[in-house]
Scaffold this motif. Sequence first.
Motif, short mmCIF file in Angstrom:
data_model
loop_
_atom_site.label_atom_id
_atom_site.label_comp_id
_atom_site.label_asym_id
_atom_site.label_seq_id
_atom_site.Cartn_x
_atom_site.Cartn_y
_atom_site.Cartn_z
N HIS A 21 0.87 -1.18 0.40
CA HIS A 21 0.34 0.34 -0.02
C HIS A 21 1.05 1.28 0.43
N GLU A 22 0.46 1.83 -1.10
CA GLU A 22 1.65 3.26 -1.17
C GLU A 22 0.99 4.62 -0.12
N ARG A 23 -0.31 4.18 0.46
CA ARG A 23 -1.19 5.52 1.26
C ARG A 23 -2.09 3.88 1.92
N THR A 24 -2.90 5.23 3.55
CA THR A 24 -3.32 4.86 4.04
C THR A 24 -4.98 4.56 3.54
N HIS A 25 -5.00 3.55 4.61
CA HIS A 25 -7.20 3.07 4.07
C HIS A 25 -7.82 4.57 3.85
N GLY A 26 -7.04 5.52 4.80
CA GLY A 26 -7.91 6.32 5.55
C GLY A 26 -7.64 7.15 4.37
N GLU A 27 -6.48 7.60 3.96
CA GLU A 27 -6.52 8.46 2.74
C GLU A 27 -7.31 8.15 0.95
N ASP A 28 -7.45 7.08 1.74
CA ASP A 28 -7.93 6.28 -0.02
C ASP A 28 -9.54 7.09 0.47
N MET A 29 -9.80 6.72 1.96
CA MET A 29 -10.97 7.22 2.21
C MET A 29 -12.04 8.29 1.79
N ALA A 30 -10.38 9.22 2.08
CA ALA A 30 -10.79 10.84 2.49
C ALA A 30 -11.09 10.97 0.73
N GLU A 31 -10.53 10.67 0.34
CA GLU A 31 -10.64 10.95 -1.50
C GLU A 31 -11.76 10.55 -2.30
N LEU A 32 -12.24 9.41 -1.47
CA LEU A 32 -13.24 9.31 -2.57
C LEU A 32 -14.91 9.91 -1.30
#
Length: 128
Positions: A21-32
């Motif tokens: 994973h390049e970034r956290t799941h939280g970063e992915d969720m925030a973007e979405l």
Amino acid sequence: MTTWITICDTCKRDDWDAGTHERTHGEDMAELVEKHAAGLDVKTRRVSCLMGCAHGCNVTIQAQGKLSYTLGRFTPDDESAAAIVGYAELHRESDNGQVPYRQWPAGVKGHFVTRHPPLPDTDSGAGG
């Protein structure tokens, strides 16, 4: 009254691995969530750590004078983000932050972690 979606951008689900994973799941969720909330009458913000690590991905739904909620155990995907934003819109439309269960988007059911009463308007009568 503005309803805010606060997204933990440091959340890591159990399957997170620095090697994959390049970034956290939280970063992915925030973007979405930000993408789904764009142009709507709810606001988003990111914070680093909501201290709900056992429940990642975590968000809070809040507005002045209304009940606030923490939700977690989401997969960072479009379906979850859309459900979170849909619930936030219903929260915004409600008088006190309480949304009838029958109106909840299916994607938030089973994801509620905590509910908090609104803070008092003044310090008088707060006790202690």
